[in-house]
Design an enzyme around this catalytic site. Sequence first.
Site, PDB file in Angstrom:
ATOM      1  N   HIS A 307       0.848  -1.193   0.000  1.00  0.00           N
ATOM      2  CA  HIS A 307       0.000   0.000   0.000  1.00  0.00           C
ATOM      3  C   HIS A 307       0.880   1.238   0.000  1.00  0.00           C
ATOM      4  O   HIS A 307       1.924   1.257   0.650  1.00  0.00           O
ATOM      5  CB  HIS A 307      -0.924   0.020   1.233  1.00  0.00           C
ATOM      6  CG  HIS A 307      -2.079   0.937   1.058  1.00  0.00           C
ATOM      7  ND1 HIS A 307      -2.003   2.272   1.342  1.00  0.00           N
ATOM      8  CD2 HIS A 307      -3.332   0.711   0.589  1.00  0.00           C
ATOM      9  CE1 HIS A 307      -3.175   2.829   1.062  1.00  0.00           C
ATOM     10  NE2 HIS A 307      -3.994   1.913   0.603  1.00  0.00           N
ATOM     11  N   ASP A 364      -7.931  -5.279  -0.051  1.00  0.00           N
ATOM     12  CA  ASP A 364      -8.398  -6.184  -1.093  1.00  0.00           C
ATOM     13  C   ASP A 364      -8.057  -7.643  -0.829  1.00  0.00           C
ATOM     14  O   ASP A 364      -8.593  -8.534  -1.490  1.00  0.00           O
ATOM     15  CB  ASP A 364      -7.808  -5.765  -2.451  1.00  0.00           C
ATOM     16  CG  ASP A 364      -8.340  -4.421  -2.908  1.00  0.00           C
ATOM     17  OD1 ASP A 364      -9.536  -4.177  -2.705  1.00  0.00           O
ATOM     18  OD2 ASP A 364      -7.566  -3.619  -3.447  1.00  0.00           O
TER      19      ASP A 364
HETATM   20  N1  CMC Z   1       4.102  -7.845  -4.796  1.00  0.00           N
HETATM   21  C1  CMC Z   1       5.441  -7.815  -4.943  1.00  0.00           C
HETATM   22  N2  CMC Z   1       6.196  -6.710  -4.792  1.00  0.00           N
HETATM   23  C2  CMC Z   1       5.556  -5.576  -4.477  1.00  0.00           C
HETATM   24  C3  CMC Z   1       4.173  -5.532  -4.286  1.00  0.00           C
HETATM   25  C4  CMC Z   1       3.442  -6.720  -4.445  1.00  0.00           C
HETATM   26  N3  CMC Z   1       2.115  -6.734  -4.289  1.00  0.00           N
HETATM   27  N4  CMC Z   1       3.807  -4.274  -3.978  1.00  0.00           N
HETATM   28  C5  CMC Z   1       4.940  -3.548  -3.964  1.00  0.00           C
HETATM   29  N5  CMC Z   1       6.002  -4.334  -4.267  1.00  0.00           N
HETATM   30  C6  CMC Z   1       7.408  -3.925  -4.301  1.00  0.00           C
HETATM   31  C7  CMC Z   1       7.697  -3.069  -5.524  1.00  0.00           C
HETATM   32  O1  CMC Z   1       8.067  -3.860  -6.627  1.00  0.00           O
HETATM   33  C8  CMC Z   1       8.817  -2.211  -5.004  1.00  0.00           C
HETATM   34  O2  CMC Z   1       9.994  -2.995  -4.979  1.00  0.00           O
HETATM   35  P1  CMC Z   1      11.448  -2.301  -5.230  1.00  0.00           P
HETATM   36  O3  CMC Z   1      11.615  -1.288  -4.129  1.00  0.00           O
HETATM   37  O4  CMC Z   1      12.410  -3.425  -5.168  1.00  0.00           O
HETATM   38  O5  CMC Z   1      11.371  -1.670  -6.599  1.00  0.00           O
HETATM   39  C9  CMC Z   1       8.435  -1.950  -3.553  1.00  0.00           C
HETATM   40  O6  CMC Z   1       7.645  -3.085  -3.180  1.00  0.00           O
HETATM   41  C10 CMC Z   1       7.650  -0.678  -3.316  1.00  0.00           C
HETATM   42  O7  CMC Z   1       6.461  -0.739  -4.079  1.00  0.00           O
HETATM   43  P2  CMC Z   1       5.885   0.403  -4.992  1.00  0.00           P
HETATM   44  O8  CMC Z   1       5.311  -0.204  -6.246  1.00  0.00           O
HETATM   45  O9  CMC Z   1       6.896   1.498  -5.148  1.00  0.00           O
HETATM   46  O10 CMC Z   1       4.739   0.927  -4.069  1.00  0.00           O
HETATM   47  P3  CMC Z   1       3.574   1.904  -4.513  1.00  0.00           P
HETATM   48  O11 CMC Z   1       3.243   2.686  -3.320  1.00  0.00           O
HETATM   49  O12 CMC Z   1       3.955   2.660  -5.738  1.00  0.00           O
HETATM   50  O13 CMC Z   1       2.372   0.937  -4.953  1.00  0.00           O
HETATM   51  C11 CMC Z   1       0.598  -0.629  -4.731  1.00  0.00           C
HETATM   52  C12 CMC Z   1       1.394   0.497  -4.055  1.00  0.00           C
HETATM   53  C13 CMC Z   1      -0.616  -0.938  -3.882  1.00  0.00           C
HETATM   54  C14 CMC Z   1       0.105  -0.160  -6.129  1.00  0.00           C
HETATM   55  C15 CMC Z   1       1.509  -1.873  -4.872  1.00  0.00           C
HETATM   56  O14 CMC Z   1       1.894  -2.324  -3.592  1.00  0.00           O
HETATM   57  C16 CMC Z   1       0.830  -2.996  -5.654  1.00  0.00           C
HETATM   58  O15 CMC Z   1       0.914  -3.011  -6.870  1.00  0.00           O
HETATM   59  N6  CMC Z   1       0.158  -3.972  -4.949  1.00  0.00           N
HETATM   60  C17 CMC Z   1      -0.563  -5.034  -5.620  1.00  0.00           C
HETATM   61  C18 CMC Z   1      -1.934  -4.525  -6.106  1.00  0.00           C
HETATM   62  C19 CMC Z   1      -2.880  -4.267  -4.938  1.00  0.00           C
HETATM   63  O16 CMC Z   1      -3.043  -5.089  -4.042  1.00  0.00           O
HETATM   64  N7  CMC Z   1      -3.565  -3.110  -4.986  1.00  0.00           N
HETATM   65  C20 CMC Z   1      -4.566  -2.723  -3.968  1.00  0.00           C
HETATM   66  C21 CMC Z   1      -4.123  -1.507  -3.179  1.00  0.00           C
HETATM   67  S1  CMC Z   1      -5.084  -1.196  -1.708  1.00  0.00           S
HETATM   68  C22 CMC Z   1      -6.671  -0.775  -2.193  1.00  0.00           C
HETATM   69  C23 CMC Z   1      -6.808   0.149  -3.340  1.00  0.00           C
HETATM   70  O17 CMC Z   1      -6.202   1.214  -3.409  1.00  0.00           O
HETATM   71  O18 CMC Z   1      -7.582  -0.171  -4.220  1.00  0.00           O
END
Ligand code: CMC
Length: 428
Positions: A307, A364
């Site tokens: 998140h 989720d």
């Molecule tokens: N699985 C594997 N690695 C992950 C995941 C995941 N679900 N989420 C984040 N990471 C890694 C990401 O690759 C990055 O790694 P590195 O630092 O080595 O490059 C690190 O963790 C930081 O992640 P980020 O993508 O920079 O984080 P963000 O704040 O930009 O994105 C997020 C947040 C929710 C989009 C992301 O965690 C994600 O894609 N999660 C899976 C989809 C999901 O469950 N979404 C629902 C979010 S909550 C409810 C809503 O808003 O709808």
Amino acid sequence: MQDKATLHLDGKSYQFDVFTGSENERCIDIQNLRAQTGYITMDPGFANTGSCYSDITYVEGSKGILRYRGYPIEEIATRATFVETAFLILYGELPTPEELKNFSARLKEHAPIHTNLEHHFSGFPTSAPPMAILSAMLNLVSCFHPEVLDVPTTGDEFDRTASLLLSKVRTIAAFAYRMAAGKPINHPNPNLTYCGNFLHMMFSDPYQEYEVSPIVDRALNLFLILHADHEQNCSTSTVRVVGSARANLFSSVAAGVCALWGPLHGGANAGVIAMLEDIHKSGRPAQYYIDRAKDKDDSFKLMGFGHRVYKNFDPRSIILKKQVDGLLRALNLDDDLLHIAMQLEEVTLKDEYFISRNLYPNVDFYSGLLLRAIGIPLNMYTVMFAIGRMPGWIANWQEMHEHNLRISRPRQIYTGKTARPFVPLAER
Ligand code: CMC
């Protein structure tokens, strides 16, 4: 005395106001930065950028705090209904019994949709994703209520428009499902509760009226309450951006639906169940999926994990996990997917990759299991999120107008070609 932040740049010093929110969150107000210095800030993804001051929802990611208008989510989730929560989010206070009665009556009044609007559902292919139908139909509703195209942001007309939207979104969602399933539509029944009515419109059949169990009604209330608002997330920011051009409320929330559809946002709830089903069917160990999620050459992400704001735990996930377990027991169901989900959570909580990146189950991760237990089909999960998020979208749209915000228009730093002479076609 107000604090100031000092910026030293190109041999000069500039001062900017520092503002402290009611929960001691701090920001440097850089609204005059470009005018004063000629510089802009760069923050792709807006992780460090505040787009507004807001009184609606407070999230403290490091402590797992979520409050609507000051009330902790843990209390609202167990003690309020979704209709009370929607009123709270829209108007800032919990409703008195009289206010609740009037608000509920308005929701009942607006539940039916125009007969001509019903015909539009048959124009979609049966394979149409319900999120596409929902977004299109929300725009279409405004054509049947031209008075809302120029909606005021306060007073009786706003109240009417807000309840119209909150009520009709549920009717449209249920009709979209019935159409795709090739089943006759069920008109709303004014004798039912907000959630009961939705379940009736989804599941009643001509010869078999759906019986709304209080357990299922409560579970659906809980789901919608937990999704009712979440400050400046992707879809709410979209609603504000679109609304900032003074687009009407219906077009603004229709755009919010499109943003929510994405798999990194609301689409993740269906993604989680698809992933758990895949684990179940393939018989592969959870570790296989965890390894894929950690592999930088693989675009696969563990759905329902991570998140932008919660870096410790998502309080909605904690509530849901407990409730899903209780719901399954109360309904006498045993879902293999819940066991797989819990196993996946257990493994990730010990895994260095997830620990070091603060990746925990988000809302989720367990919400799909609740929807599955109450019989909602997979392609409707993100639509359910949209119904829940409607109060938050409307309240943010309204607040943006109240604060008279300027049109959203970010800047960029151009990195393309510098000026060059046009090359005539024959010389290329
Ligand atoms: N699985 C594997 N690695 C992950 C995941 C995941 N679900 N989420 C984040 N990471 C890694 C990401 O690759 C990055 O790694 P590195 O630092 O080595 O490059 C690190 O963790 C930081 O992640 P980020 O993508 O920079 O984080 P963000 O704040 O930009 O994105 C997020 C947040 C929710 C989009 C992301 O965690 C994600 O894609 N999660 C899976 C989809 C999901 O469950 N979404 C629902 C979010 S909550 C409810 C809503 O808003 O709808």
